[in-house]
Structure formats: structure tokens, C-alpha cells
Design an enzyme around this catalytic site. Structure first.
Site, PDB file in Angstrom:
ATOM      1  N   THR A 121       0.817  -1.214   0.000  1.00  0.00           N
ATOM      2  CA  THR A 121       0.000   0.000   0.000  1.00  0.00           C
ATOM      3  C   THR A 121       0.851   1.265   0.000  1.00  0.00           C
ATOM      4  O   THR A 121       0.495   2.273  -0.635  1.00  0.00           O
ATOM      5  CB  THR A 121      -0.935   0.005   1.222  1.00  0.00           C
ATOM      6  OG1 THR A 121      -1.785  -1.144   1.167  1.00  0.00           O
ATOM      7  CG2 THR A 121      -1.790   1.258   1.265  1.00  0.00           C
ATOM      8  N   GLY A 389      -6.170  -8.476   4.083  1.00  0.00           N
ATOM      9  CA  GLY A 389      -5.658  -7.952   2.816  1.00  0.00           C
ATOM     10  C   GLY A 389      -4.174  -7.698   2.828  1.00  0.00           C
ATOM     11  O   GLY A 389      -3.563  -7.469   1.780  1.00  0.00           O
ATOM     12  N   LEU A 390      -3.546  -7.715   4.013  1.00  0.00           N
ATOM     13  CA  LEU A 390      -2.085  -7.645   4.171  1.00  0.00           C
ATOM     14  C   LEU A 390      -1.467  -6.390   3.560  1.00  0.00           C
ATOM     15  O   LEU A 390      -0.297  -6.399   3.167  1.00  0.00           O
ATOM     16  CB  LEU A 390      -1.424  -8.891   3.572  1.00  0.00           C
ATOM     17  CG  LEU A 390      -2.006 -10.242   3.997  1.00  0.00           C
ATOM     18  CD1 LEU A 390      -1.184 -11.370   3.389  1.00  0.00           C
ATOM     19  CD2 LEU A 390      -2.063 -10.378   5.501  1.00  0.00           C
ATOM     20  N   CYS A 391      -2.219  -5.310   3.478  1.00  0.00           N
ATOM     21  CA  CYS A 391      -1.701  -4.051   2.912  1.00  0.00           C
ATOM     22  C   CYS A 391      -1.121  -4.266   1.516  1.00  0.00           C
ATOM     23  O   CYS A 391      -0.113  -3.660   1.154  1.00  0.00           O
ATOM     24  CB  CYS A 391      -0.645  -3.433   3.833  1.00  0.00           C
ATOM     25  SG  CYS A 391      -1.284  -2.880   5.411  1.00  0.00           S
ATOM     26  N   ASN A 392      -1.757  -5.138   0.745  1.00  0.00           N
ATOM     27  CA  ASN A 392      -1.322  -5.400  -0.622  1.00  0.00           C
ATOM     28  C   ASN A 392      -2.562  -5.463  -1.510  1.00  0.00           C
ATOM     29  O   ASN A 392      -2.992  -6.546  -1.902  1.00  0.00           O
ATOM     30  CB  ASN A 392      -0.534  -6.712  -0.690  1.00  0.00           C
ATOM     31  CG  ASN A 392       0.269  -6.848  -1.976  1.00  0.00           C
ATOM     32  OD1 ASN A 392      -0.254  -6.620  -3.061  1.00  0.00           O
ATOM     33  ND2 ASN A 392       1.529  -7.205  -1.853  1.00  0.00           N
TER      34      ASN A 392
END
EC number: 2.8.1.9
Length: 813
Positions: A121, A389-392
């Protein structure tokens, strides 16, 4: 060469006492610090006096000396020649990215920005300051590097470009080519352009070496976080290729320690430091205690593990075992338990996959196990993992095949990373991530695989009929399905063989929008504006749009077609922050709907209806005035009516007796959107046929099923007591396909059913004939209200309820 480091097992208990009874598998978030590191750092702090490096005292000079030593150690750690590279200490990788962005946005004509879809992100966010940006997948990058297309569309004459990507995805461990920076540099030279490269090395360097010895192949800017390598300290770095560093010095802001002199009174002038890049970029007092801890971390890490190559071999060995173990888990019916998104390991190369595995779990019926359920149980059993979402955002959308409109719709429906709900419309919205580090062992892998096997693998074959779903069909079927996205406007007939989502509020996208009179605030209907019937909708899932056309006589300057996003995008509304919304009334209910501000959209409807109106949306998941409930209920004329044939048929369908009117199930509040009384309206074809026979006797115009604006038309191939004309009055439940529906009562009719849905002309039929044949207690009824009954089955099909044309129907009386 993959090789397991057994020495880790010998020193782990002593060096990592915090791991007692815990299985730590979130090294992609941060790895763990060793006891030796903390003891050495504590000893250093207790033995030496360190001052602020901006001062001139001996304690301050000692701090400065240690900082410069550590700066050199960092370059040596990555085989970077100090003649070619400089290190700028920052808080973390994100701070390094932002520092680069600050410089690029200061360019006179701005900058162009391309970023890979696997970007964190923090890399994605740079696009907000670029004059033009683009997200690229592997194929798009190759097309650009081959010279067949531009990085991004350049409409602003910008001469500066920036391409950013991760060396390794933090989502699934996939590794991207480290050859790209050199190819970008060669492409820029050939095209006489100036495109820089920004490499996010955070995930890669946690367990693998990064070799910057060849300056011609190195990225212009490399960012990383040291806590991902050593566990401590909380510190990051921006490694700058000196030949590319000049652009960083164009940023306008300056902080303490980066200038030689500043004039404030009468004039505004300053002279930046210029001996080195880092002097000009490290704003304020450096986190010098953390930098000294970094020096100790590098030394201790080397003494424990040797080289980064050794760590890479060790973690690759473990990751392969973990990947293969998860892949091999099967339910007793041979269905896979894990859906793995990581690319995995090839026999010829282990350099395409890092020690991070992303996956999800399905039960033996193919239904998703929620990330929330998995993480809760893992936490109870002391497994430390990451889900969501794992900042991706690009990576998770690609892995889970989530279209942009679906992501926006999920957000509008209240789904959030870390929330209680992570499955919507049959799609899971996050992943489970397990990641390994230098101190991971084979016991960690074996233990986690045993955990998944014990709690998420069905070891006995469970019958598909465990929920008692099998029923004898009574020869009815779904003849047609129709939704009405905009209340009182035309219908969209759902194509045959299309499985359509069934939601608690009704069929997906049914009556989610309405037209509101700007003066009165009332929702418009065909009673007063019959031309609404000629506004025909189309649902385009590929583009994520609701498209609308007018099929009546054309109006001057009327556009052929308009469209609105299926996602509830706040930027489309007059009040994007939802601070205020338009108060309106629908069927007597006061509601709060969000109105669209686009003039083209609102003018389209206003011209057709010759009334000042705006499009408004009433999406699912609201509360208070943004929530409505069904009003339908059983009428007196709908009392039990059973023949012997019906009794026999009923014995094979639903065994439970009808619920009494005052029961909990009868009084349960059922959510609806903008439909009049209930989530779903069903029409019986044999009842329409009977009605038309009566109309024909008086010479009136026969009624089409469309005038009743039902969602479902049910038909039969045989005439039996269960589905003769108006037998729907006595139905209690329906099973359509694999889903159960409860009947809520007959639908009361008004003269709106006299509007021809193809011409917008008004007739007296079928209302006149219905008033003679279907009037009870001075009210006219035709059709049946119903709602979906959620199933608690573990089967995949119940996780995403659908209905389609041709589905068989069983009747419960």
C-alpha cells in the site's frame, strides 16, 4: 542450495526465550530479536555516554562516530560501494518511500508513476502525488520494457518518471526480477527519457541477500526496514544510488540538521548542506540510539547465522516443506483443504518464491473457512499468523479475482480488514499468511501443518444430504427472473443459465436505487410517471456498471445511455462524507438516501419524466433511517387448504407445520431495500393464465406477467392441486434449487398494474378483473411475498445463495 540449519535448534531456546509454547509464523511482519542482541545493546547503553549528534561535546561526537560507522556497515551488508551509494536513515520503509515521493512531486511538471500490482500500500499511495499513474502486472511491465508501450499516459508533458515495485511480495512471497532496474535505465537512455526505479526490498532482505555490488544494475532508490531482518531496532533505510541522488535534493522542505544557515527576518533564504546526500535528507535529530542498536544487530546476526545466504537456504528449505505440506492436505472426499496463492517452488529454481505462503482453507463441501475463524482458533492454540488484505491491495485482488467494483461494493457493505465479516457474495476477501524467518525450525512447520490437519480437514466423508435437503420435486420450475434496479423503472431480465445472487434484502441489485422529486422528496412511481417503465436497465458486471437507456420517444439533447457504478462510491454522492443525506419517503417510510450529484445522470431522468428529480441509492447494510423492513403478512384468505393430493405431496417436502402468526419466525424483522413490502415477489404462471381467461370473457386486454413486476415467475408442466391457479395462497415454504424460502403473504395491488411495461400506456385491465375475482376485505391481491431463509449448512452452495431460470421448485404447505 537448500539446506536446513540444525544449529538454530540448538541456540533457539536460549536466544529466543519468548518463543516458549508459541509458534511464530509472522516473520513477514517482523522477525524476532535475539537475547544476545538485547544484552549487547543494553550493555552498550549502560557503559557509554551518548549525546545529541548535532552538538559538539565529546558525547555527541561519539554518537556521530557510531552513526557513520553504522552507515558504512549497512552499505557493506548489501555489498554496496560507499563511492556509489549513500544511506539515509528513516523510520521505516514507508518513510523512505515518502521521502522519494516528496522530491519527485517538487518537479516543475510533476512526475509520471508506474507501480507493480504486487506493491505494498505504501508504494501504491505515491500515485496520489503523480500527475499520471498506472498499475502494471508482469505482462504490462514487459511490454513497457520492450518499448512497445509507454509506462503511463503522459498528458502533462512530464519529463520525469518513477517505476516502483517490490523485490518480493509481502502477500505471497513471489519474487520479481532484480534485472528490471538495469532494463529501465537502458530504456531511458534509448528513449532519451528519465525514469527512475524505486525498489521495496523489505520483504526480500528479511531472509535473503541483496547484492548491490554492480552499480549499473542497482535500483536508483532502495527502501527497507531493519526490524524485518533483525527484529530490533525499529529503523529503516533509503539506499540511494549517488548518480541518481540529485533529484532528491530538489525537495522544498528542510528540517533541522539539513541546512548550513537560514535567514528568516526581512528575507527568506537558506543554504542546504551539500557534502553528502544523507546530510541534506535526514531531517531533525536522527534516532541515534536505534542506529547504535543496528550496529549491534548486524554483528550479532552474523555471529548467530553466518551469512544471509545461509539464512536463505534454511528458510527456503522450510518454506518448501510448508508449501508441499499445505498442498497435500485433503479431505476424506479428496477435495483439497487449502487453496494456495503463492507460486511455489520449481525443481530448477528456488528463487521465484520466498518463505511466505498465502492460502485459504475450504471445507469438504468446497465452502470457504473464514479468515476470522481460522485466526481465532490459531490464536487460541498460540500460532502467530496474519490474515486479511495484508496491505497489498493489488496482490489480494489478483489472487482472489476481485474486480474493482466488487472491492468498492464490499467496502460499502461494511467489510473492513480486521472486521468480523470476510466473505461476501460467495467470495472471500482476504488470505491467510504464514511466513518463516531465520530462527524458524522444522518443528514450527510440522506443528502448523498438524494444526491445520486437526481442525480444518474432514477425515470422514460427510454426506451431501446431511442437512436434509433432498426433497421430491412437484414439477414446478422457475420460468423467469427479473430485477428492477431502480424502483418503478423497467426490469432487467436475468439471462438463462445465469446463477443470480440472493441476499437477505432480496435478489441482488433489485430496487437499490430510486428517483426522488427534488421538491417534495417523494420517491417517484409509475402511478404518476408511467414513462418510468421505459427506462430500461442493464447490469454489466465486466465493467461494474448499471447502464440505463430510454426506449420511448426521443427527447432533444437526451443522451442515448447513462451509467452508474454498481459499487457504492461515496464520491458519486452530493454528500460524500455521509454527514447529511436526502430525506425521502418510500411507501410511507421515512428514509435517508444518498443522492447523486452528476448533472448528466439527473438531467437524463428529469427530461424523460418532465419532473425535477435526482437519482438516489439505498444500499444494503444501513441502519436507522437507512434501513427498512418487510411489511408483508399472511392474509385471512390464506388459511390452510389441503386436498389429499396436497397432503401426500407435502409429506415429501417440508415436514414442519406452518408457523402461527404470532411466532418468532413470523414476526422476525426482514430487511428490504426499496421494494414496497417484502424482499422478493413471486408470481404463479397458472394464476396469470386463469386471470387472462377471465379478462378474455369481457374482451379486455390480456395481462402480461411483466405488469405485476414480480421477481420470480413460477410455472409447472402439470396441473396438480399444489400449483393450480391461486394455490400460492396456501403455500408456506418453497425450496427453489437448493435454497429455502418462506412465504410472507399475498401482494396487495393498486392500479399501477394497468401500466403496459413496453409502451407505458395505461389500461383498465388487469385491475378491473382482479377487483371482481381477487378482492378480499376490500383489498385486491395477486402474487406472493417471500424471503430467503439462510441455511446453516457447511456446503459451498449455501455460502453464496443463488437462483436461476429452470431451477426446480418444491412446495411446502
Amino acid at each position: 542450495m537448500e539446506e536446513y540449519n540444525k544449529a538454530v535448534e540448538e541456540f533457539r531456546k536460549h536466544e529466543y526465550p519468548m518463543l516458549k509454547d508459541a509458534v511464530y509464523l509472522d516473520h513477514a511482519g517482523t522477525t524476532l530479536y535475539s537475547k544476545s542482541l538485547m544484552e549487547r545493546y543494553m550493555g552498550d547503553m549502560m557503559s557509554n555516554l551518548y549525546g545529541n549528534p548535532h552538538s559538539a561535546s565529546t558525547s555527541s561526537q561519539l554518537s556521530t562516530s557510531r552513526i557513520e560507522n553504522t552507515r558504512l556497515n549497512v552499505l557493506q551488508f548489501f555489498n554496496a560501494d560507499p563511492e556509489d551509494f549513500d544511506v539515509v536513515f528513516v523510520a521505516n520503509a514507508t518513510a523512505g518511500i515518502k521521502l522519494v515521493m516528496d522530491a519527485f512531486r517538487c518537479q516543475e511538471d510533476g512526475f509520471l508513476y508506474g507501480y507493480h500490482q504486487d506493491s505494498h500500500t505504501s508504494l501504491v499511495g505515491v500515485r496520489e502525488d503523480a500527475v499520471s499513474s498506472r498499475c502494471l502486472d508482469d505482462d504490462a511491465v514487459e511490454c513497457w520494457l520492450s518499448g512497445s508501450e509507454a509506462l503511463v499516459r503522459n498528458e502533462h508533458n512530464s519529463e520525469i518518471g518513477l517505476f516502483a515495485y517490490p523485490a518480493q511480495s509481502n502477500l505471497d512471497g513471489r519474487r520479481l526480477p532484480l534485472s528490471w532496474p538495469e532494463r529501465v535505465r537502458n530504456l531511458s537512455y534509448e528513449a532519451q527519457a528519465n525514469t527512475y526505479t524505486l525498489l521495496d526490498a523489505s520483504a526480500l532482505v528479511s531472509t535473503s541477500p541483496l547484492d548491490l555490488s554492480d552499480v549499473s544494475k542497482a535500483p536508483d532508490f532502495t527502501v527497507l526496514s531493519f526490524y524485518k531482518i533483525f527484529g530490533f531496532p525499529d529503523l529503516g533505510a533509503l539506499i540511494v544510488r549517488k548518480d541518481s541522488g540529485a533529484i532528491l535534493q530538489t525537495r522544498k522542505y528542510f528540517g533541522g540538521g539539513t541546512v548550513e544557515v537560514v535567514v528568516c527576518l526581512k528575507e527568506q533564504w537558506h543554504a542546504p548542506k551539500g557534502q553528502s546526500l544523507h546530510e541534506n535528507l535526514e531531517d531533525g535529530t536522527l534516532p541515534f540510539h536505534n542506529i547504535m542498536a543496528l550496529e549491534a544487530a548486524i554483528d550479532v546476526h552474523k555471529s548467530l547465522y553466518g551469512s544471509m545466504e545461509c539464512i536463505a537456504n534454511h528458510t527456503t528449505f522450510l518454506a518448501r516443506k510448508l508449501y508441499e505440506g499445505l498442498k497435500s492436505l485433503q479431505h476424506a472426499n479428496s477435495e483439497p483443504a487449502c487453496i494456495i496463492y503463492s507460486p511455489g517452488f520449481s525443481e530448477t529454481s528456488s528463487n521465484v518464491q520466498g518463505p511466505t505462503i498465502a492460502f485459504n482453507v475450504k471445507n469438504s463441501f468446497g465452502a470457504w473457512v473464514t479468515n476470522v475463524e481460522f485466526e481465532r482458533l490459531a490464536s487460541i492454540k498460540n500460532y502467530h499468523i496474519r490474515t486479511g488484505g495484508l496491505c497489498n491491495p493489488g496482490g489480494v485482488a489478483s489472487a482472489l479475482e476481485l474486480q474493482p467494483w466488487e472491492t468498492r461494493r464490499n467496502f460499502s457493505a461494511g467489510l473492513r480488514c480486521g472486521g468480523e465479516t470476510d466473505i461476501y457474495a460467495g467470495k472471500i476477501t482476504g488470505v491467510i499468511r504464514v511466513s518463516l524467518g531465520a530462527m524458524s525450525t522444522m518443528s514450527d512447520v510440522d506443528s502448523f501443518l498438524s494444526f491445520v490437519n486437526e481442525f480444518f480437514v474432514d477425515h470422514t466423508v460427510v454426506s451431501a444430504d446431511e442437512d436434509g435437503e433432498s426433497q421430491k420435486s412437484v414439477d414446478m420450475y422457475v420460468e423467469s427472473l427479473t430485477i428492477y434496479p431502480i424502483k418503478s423503472c423497467g426490469g432487467f431480465e436475468i439471462p438463462k443459465e445465469t446463477a443470480w445472487e440472493v441476499r437477505p434484502e432480496g435478489l441482488a441489485w433489485d430496487r437499490e436505487w430510486c428517483l426522488i422529486h427534488q421538491g417534495t422528496g417523494q420517491a417517484l412511481s409509475q402511478k404518476r410517471y408511467p414513462r418510468m417503465a421505459l427506462i430500461k436497465p442493464t447490469i454489466d458486471f465486466d465493467l461494474g456498471l448499471l447502464k440505463l437507456r430510454y426506449q420511448g420517444s426521443t427527447f432533444p439533447t437526451l443522451v442515448d445511455e447513462i451509467s452508474v457504478s454498481l459499487s457504492s462510491d461515496p464520491s458519486s454522492y452530493k454528500n460524500p462524507n455521509n454527514i447529511h443525506s436526502l430525506s425521502s419517503r418510500v411507501c410511507g417510510d421515512a428514509i435517508a438516501a444518498q443522492t447523486y450529484f452528476d448533472h448528466e445522470i439527473n438531467d437524463f431522468f428529469s427530461k424523460i419524466l418532465e419532473a425535477p428529480c435526482v437519482l438516489a441509492r439505498f444500499p444494503a447494510g444501513g441502519s436507522g433511517p437507512s434501513l427498512r423492513h418487510a411489511k408483508a403478512h399472511m392474509q385471512k384468505h390464506q388459511g390452510p387448504k389441503r386436498s389429499a393430493a396436497i397432503e401426500k405431496s407435502s409429506a415429501h417436502s417440508f415436514h414442519d407445520p406452518p408457523t402461527p402468526p404470532d411466532s418468532d419466525s413470523e414476526n422476525r424483522k426482514r430487511p428490504i431495500l426499496l421494494s414496497n413490502e417484502s424482499p422478493i415477489l413471486a408470481i404463479n404462471r397458472s394464476s396469470i393464465n386463469m386471470l387472462n381467461e377471465e379478462i378474455a370473457k369481457s374482451g379486455g386486454k390480456l395481462a402480461s406477467a411483466s405488469v405485476f413486476r414480480g421477481n420470480i415467475v413460477l410455472a409447472s408442466t402439470e396441473l396438480t392441486d399444489s400449483h393450480h391457479p391461486y394455490s400460492e395462497d396456501h403455500w408456506s415454504t418453497l425450496q427453489i434449487g437448493s435454497e429455502t424460502y418462506q412465504m410472507l403473504g399475498s401482494c396487495r395491488r393498486c392500479h399501477m398494474i394497468c401500466v403496459d411495461q413496453d409502451t407505458a400506456e395505461k389500461n383498465e385491465e388487469p385491475f378491473v378483473t382482479l377487483a371482481k375475482t381477487r378482492r378480499f376485505e376490500s383489498k385486491v391481491f395477486f402474487g406472493s411475498h417471500m424471503c430467503h431463509v439462510p441455511s446453516f449448512s457447511r456446503h459451498k452452495k449455501h455460502q453464496f445463495p443463488v437462483i436461476k431460470v429452470g431451477d426446480k421448485v418444491s412446495i411446502g404447505l
